[in-house]
Scaffold this motif. Structure first.
Motif, PDB file in Angstrom:
ATOM      1  N   PHE A  22       0.845  -1.201   0.000  1.00 45.30           N
ATOM      2  CA  PHE A  22       0.000   0.000   0.000  1.00 45.30           C
ATOM      3  C   PHE A  22       0.878   1.248   0.000  1.00 45.30           C
ATOM      4  O   PHE A  22       2.040   1.210   0.395  1.00 45.30           O
ATOM      5  CB  PHE A  22      -0.979   0.004   1.186  1.00 45.30           C
ATOM      6  N   TYR A  23       0.305   2.351  -0.492  1.00 47.35           N
ATOM      7  CA  TYR A  23       0.957   3.655  -0.537  1.00 47.35           C
ATOM      8  C   TYR A  23       0.116   4.642   0.282  1.00 47.35           C
ATOM      9  O   TYR A  23      -1.114   4.534   0.333  1.00 47.35           O
ATOM     10  CB  TYR A  23       1.040   4.195  -1.970  1.00 47.35           C
ATOM     11  N   SER A  24       0.764   5.637   0.868  1.00 46.68           N
ATOM     12  CA  SER A  24       0.062   6.722   1.557  1.00 46.68           C
ATOM     13  C   SER A  24       0.567   8.052   1.025  1.00 46.68           C
ATOM     14  O   SER A  24       1.597   8.126   0.349  1.00 46.68           O
ATOM     15  CB  SER A  24       0.297   6.641   3.064  1.00 46.68           C
ATOM     16  N   VAL A  76      -6.894  13.788   8.287  1.00 46.67           N
ATOM     17  CA  VAL A  76      -7.709  12.804   7.574  1.00 46.67           C
ATOM     18  C   VAL A  76      -8.020  11.667   8.545  1.00 46.67           C
ATOM     19  O   VAL A  76      -7.137  11.173   9.232  1.00 46.67           O
ATOM     20  CB  VAL A  76      -6.960  12.235   6.349  1.00 46.67           C
ATOM     21  N   LYS A  77      -9.292  11.281   8.608  1.00 46.83           N
ATOM     22  CA  LYS A  77      -9.622  10.139   9.453  1.00 46.83           C
ATOM     23  C   LYS A  77      -9.743   8.890   8.596  1.00 46.83           C
ATOM     24  O   LYS A  77      -9.941   8.953   7.381  1.00 46.83           O
ATOM     25  CB  LYS A  77     -10.913  10.391  10.231  1.00 46.83           C
ATOM     26  N   GLU A 114       7.610   3.764   5.609  1.00 44.60           N
ATOM     27  CA  GLU A 114       7.823   2.670   4.668  1.00 44.60           C
ATOM     28  C   GLU A 114       6.505   2.257   4.037  1.00 44.60           C
ATOM     29  O   GLU A 114       5.524   1.989   4.738  1.00 44.60           O
ATOM     30  CB  GLU A 114       8.475   1.481   5.378  1.00 44.60           C
ATOM     31  N   TYR A 115       6.513   2.221   2.726  1.00 45.36           N
ATOM     32  CA  TYR A 115       5.318   1.851   1.981  1.00 45.36           C
ATOM     33  C   TYR A 115       5.772   1.199   0.683  1.00 45.36           C
ATOM     34  O   TYR A 115       6.967   1.049   0.412  1.00 45.36           O
ATOM     35  CB  TYR A 115       4.452   3.094   1.701  1.00 45.36           C
ATOM     36  N   GLY A 116       4.810   0.807  -0.147  1.00 47.23           N
ATOM     37  CA  GLY A 116       5.161   0.153  -1.400  1.00 47.23           C
ATOM     38  C   GLY A 116       5.944  -1.115  -1.131  1.00 47.23           C
ATOM     39  O   GLY A 116       5.740  -1.822  -0.139  1.00 47.23           O
ATOM     40  N   GLU A 176      -3.455   6.108  -0.133  1.00 46.81           N
ATOM     41  CA  GLU A 176      -3.556   6.500  -1.536  1.00 46.81           C
ATOM     42  C   GLU A 176      -3.808   5.320  -2.463  1.00 46.81           C
ATOM     43  O   GLU A 176      -4.522   5.435  -3.465  1.00 46.81           O
ATOM     44  CB  GLU A 176      -2.272   7.209  -1.961  1.00 46.81           C
ATOM     45  N   TRP A 177      -3.212   4.163  -2.158  1.00 48.16           N
ATOM     46  CA  TRP A 177      -3.311   3.022  -3.063  1.00 48.16           C
ATOM     47  C   TRP A 177      -3.059   1.743  -2.288  1.00 48.16           C
ATOM     48  O   TRP A 177      -2.178   1.690  -1.419  1.00 48.16           O
ATOM     49  CB  TRP A 177      -2.281   3.159  -4.186  1.00 48.16           C
ATOM     50  N   VAL A 178      -3.869   0.737  -2.576  1.00 49.60           N
ATOM     51  CA  VAL A 178      -3.637  -0.617  -2.073  1.00 49.60           C
ATOM     52  C   VAL A 178      -3.698  -1.552  -3.267  1.00 49.60           C
ATOM     53  O   VAL A 178      -4.585  -1.434  -4.125  1.00 49.60           O
ATOM     54  CB  VAL A 178      -4.690  -1.029  -1.022  1.00 49.60           C
TER      55      VAL A 178
END
Length: 759
Positions: A205-207, A214-215, A239-241, A292-294
């Motif tokens: 996932f990305y943030s 943001v909740k 850490e993401y992606g 942002e993305w999963v």
């Protein structure tokens, strides 16, 4: 307007296609195979069941493409894969140094649609095969859900690069799934059933920061107790992606048929992890972050492995076994994961490196019992243990290029894949691969068609290296550091370096080499000295009594001493590197590999470069001139540094460097190939990681080629690619060609690995 009142069963629209080779699977392996085959004149149908190319490297999964370079965390210097896979990585670096996965999608698609010999079918999945005999395929059937069309694809040759091996499976090709017992191949690292027999899938996932609070309300299926993940404390806001590669599951399930079940479990963990980050109160810095993305499909590591005539095993990797049919190479660690993945108490991976890169044999790239079926990607013929290394994308793609080149020979000579080996055409296949910019360890290109081999090659200058100047850049010896220097066999002589002492101390200096000259693991110390260091500036004269046993890289090694600072240089030269005995936890590099007893891998130290803008060379002066950068190198058949730089490098002071190729009689030239230095040591991770430049600092950007009359034949500006292919519109009759190059910068002299000319 269409009206149809019918009532009878209808048939789908159908389309029949014919090709010289049908390639099933549009991951990086299938993509590189398709481009390679198309450029060799084969008609290719490339079938991809997803909307984009790239497989695990695509924007759908977002794993970085890597191979033997292993994040610069092992001792495999200048080991980035060659040919089309190198072209794609260099192109992505130029367009996309930020590592945007969407841009990488466009790089792959752009290269494929630019090849007129490729028919690309996206969103098209193979579901059946037709056979002309028990051991021979004749067609595959596929369906595209987007245009509701059924395809029948006929070809004399097929390449399965689909990951799960859908064509090979349906065709009845022999395969394996799960780990072999130690006894079958004598592999001491073969895992127990307790550890697990399969690697799982991963999903990332990305943030992003929205600039305002943001909740996050977790979906009902999110994991409600994050402590069920033993490493839950590893989740954080930074850490993401694919840095979350360890978010893995499925190794105890059927990784083909249970993929949807595995995906749901990974979704639970991913959304549960984000709920923990957002709502646990442990991460106040997450207040403005949104998810942002999963990933919607998991990245698969392992399922079926198909049997070729040779099965690669652990010993081939660790011992760097030589094969007479070598066509590619690997260098990633033997990287096995616990079957329970993210729910395991064990470390997320268990990586064991070899001392250098290893050969991949051609016999592992075709089915042993379906006679017109090539294997590519992660399904090639390897044991579970060896698969831990061969499975990574750049390695798999490099081998896939060999498959494509073999298909060309099959077509031209009316051969089946195995006959290339059994009828003695391996040397021809190896030559074609090397000619295309492919690298095969321990092989040298002997190209009888290359006109340059019969020419005299001279240069306006050749770098005679007597040292590297200081640049008011000095760094403490927080880690041991070595300068790699190419030396001839014989007496070593004296080096001079300058050091700054913060306290009176002793500095240990060693001269090391590799036990195998083509490796870059400095595992043999041939001499050492201890030098007194005073407070302030010290001029150190370092003399060794030992001799170099053969031409290779020497490691002028300064042992760790934080009270000492060495002077470094801003000058960079093709084939010169400084390496550090540091730590890179991403690839299980803790400065030294210390395996448990009797698992069949070696103990040795890691000496790796630092990434630019770091990674400066040590400033030094040398008693002799290092004559390793001559013009003759452009015809030696090796297109990268190995045991020597293998490049012509001009002198820094040469304001107009030029290389001249002269023949005794007039030659007709139609095609010119130049191979430049795009830093084969840089991993060029394709996504997520940013890079400090989009053009490698060693790469010649501008050059001009003139004939024997001084007429300009070709001009290039803003080059950034490794391999430049110049197809002249009209054949050129000339006694010479002169290539005028510009230095890439004041800090880097012009360099060229190879020049080849063809009629």
């Amino acid at each position: 307007m269409i009206t149809n009142q019918g009532g009878e069963k209808r048939q789908l629209r159908s389309n029949e296609l014919a090709a010289d080779i049908a390639i099933i699977g549009g991951g990086v392996s299938g993509t590189c195979a398709a481009i390679t085959a198309a450029r060799q004149g084969l008609k290719v149908v490339l079938v991809q069941d997803r909307p984009v190319l790239g497989g695990n490297a695509s924007s759908e999964v977002r794993l970085w493409m890597l191979g033997a370079t292993s994040h610069m965390g092992n001792n495999n210097r200048w080991a980035r894969e060659g040919g089309v896979v190198d072209e794609l990585m260099v192109e992505n670096m130029y367009r996309n140094p930020e590592g945007n996965p969407l841009i990488f999608d466009t790089v792959l698609l752009d290269k494929v649609v630019s090849e007129p010999n490729i028919t690309l079918l996206l969103n098209t999945g193979v579901y059946d095969v037709e056979k002309s005999a028990a051991d021979e395929l004749s067609a595959v059937k596929a369906f595209c859900s987007q245009n509701s069309t059924e395809y029948m694809i006929h070809a004399p040759l097929f390449c399965d690069a689909s990951g799960d091996g859908i064509v090979a499976f349906l065709a009845g090709a022999a395969f394996r799934m799960g780990a072999e017992a130690k006894e079958e191949f004598g592999e001491k690292f073969a895992p127990t059933k307790e550890y697990g027999e399969l690697l799982g899938h991963s999903l990332y996932f990305y943030s992003k920061d929205t600039g305002k609070p943001v909740k996050f309300v977790a979906p009902s299926y999110a994991l409600d107790d994050i402590t069920k993940v033993p490493r839950f404390r590893n989740f954080n806001t930074r850490e993401y992606g694919c840095k979350l590669w360890w978010l893995e599951y499925g190794g105890r399930l059927d990784t083909v048929h249970d993929t949807e079940k595995i995906k749901w479990e990974l979704w639970k963990v991913a959304y549960g992890a984000w709920n923990y980050v957002k709502n646990s109160g442990n991460f106040p810095e997450a207040e403005n972050l949104t998810l942002e993305w999963v990933g919607t499909i998991p990245g698969k590591r392992e399922s079926r492995r198909f049997e070729g005539e040779y099965i690669i095993k652990q010993q081939d990797i660790v011992n760097q076994q030589l094969h007479d049919d070598a066509v590619a190479f690997g260098g990633w660690s033997i990287d096995l994961h616990p079957a329970d993945g993210v729910f395991s108490e064990k470390p997320g991976c268990n990586q064991w490196h070899s001392k250098g890169i290893y050969q991949i044999p051609y016999r592992s790239l075709y089915s042993r019992n379906i006679k017109n079926l090539f294997l590519a990607g992660r399904i090639i013929s390897a044991t579970h243990v060896a698969f831990g290394s061969t499975r990574v994308m750049a390695t798999a793609a490099h081998a896939a290029q060999a498959v494509a080149m073999a298909a060309k020979i099959c077509k031209d000579k009316t051969l089946l894949p195995a006959q290339i080996y059994h009828k003695g055409f391996i040397p021809e296949l190896q030559t074609e691969l090397l000619r295309s910019g492919h690298h095969i360890p321990d092989l040298v290109l002997n190209d009888t068609l290359d006109l340059v081999r019969s020419a005299q090659v001279t240069a306006s200058s050749e770098l005679l290296l007597t040292g590297l100047p200081e640049s008011e850049l000095f760094k403490p010896l927080e880690f041991s550091v070595a300068q790699m220097i190419p030396l001839k066999a014989g007496a070593i002589g004296t080096f001079v370096v300058h050091a700054e002492g913060d306290a009176a101390t002793e500095l240990e200096v060693e001269l090391r080499i590799s036990s195998k000259k083509s490796n870059h693991t400095p595992d043999l110390t041939i001499d050492k000295v201890s030098l007194p260091i005073n407070v302030g500036r010290n001029c150190l004269k370092i003399s060794f009594d030992a001799v170099m046993p053969e031409e290779s890289y020497a490691f002028l090694t300064f042992m760790k001493n934080p009270d000492v600072k060495l002077h470094f240089s801003t000058k960079r030269v093709t084939g010169l590197l400084s390496v550090f005995n540091a730590i890179n936890k991403e690839v299980s590099n803790y400065g030294k590999q210390s395996p448990p007893e009797d698992i069949g891998v070696d103990e040795f130290e890691f000496w790796c470069p630092k990434r630019r803008p770091e990674g400066h060379n040590i400033a030094f002066n040398y008693q002799y001139s290092i004559n390793a950068f001559g013009a003759a190198n452009v015809t030696n058949g090796i297109d990268r540094p190995v045991s020597a730089p293998n490049a012509w490098v001009a002198d820094w002071k040469d304001k107009n460097p030029a290389l001249t190729i002269s023949w005794k009689e007039i030659k007709t030239v139609k095609r010119i190939e130049l191979l430049f230095d795009t830093d084969f040591d840089h991993p060029m991770e394709s996504v997520l990681m940013g890079h400090p430049e989009n053009v490698m600092p060693f790469c010649v950007r501008n050059y001009v080629i003139k004939d024997d009359k001084g007429t300009v034949v070709f001009t290039k500006t803003d080059n950034y690619q490794t391999r430049n292919i110049i197809e002249l519109t009209e054949p050129l009759n000339t006694r010479s060609l002169t290539i005028y190059l510009e230095h890439p910068s004041d800090e880097v002299p012009a360099a060229l690995f190879s020049v080849r000319c063809y009629q």
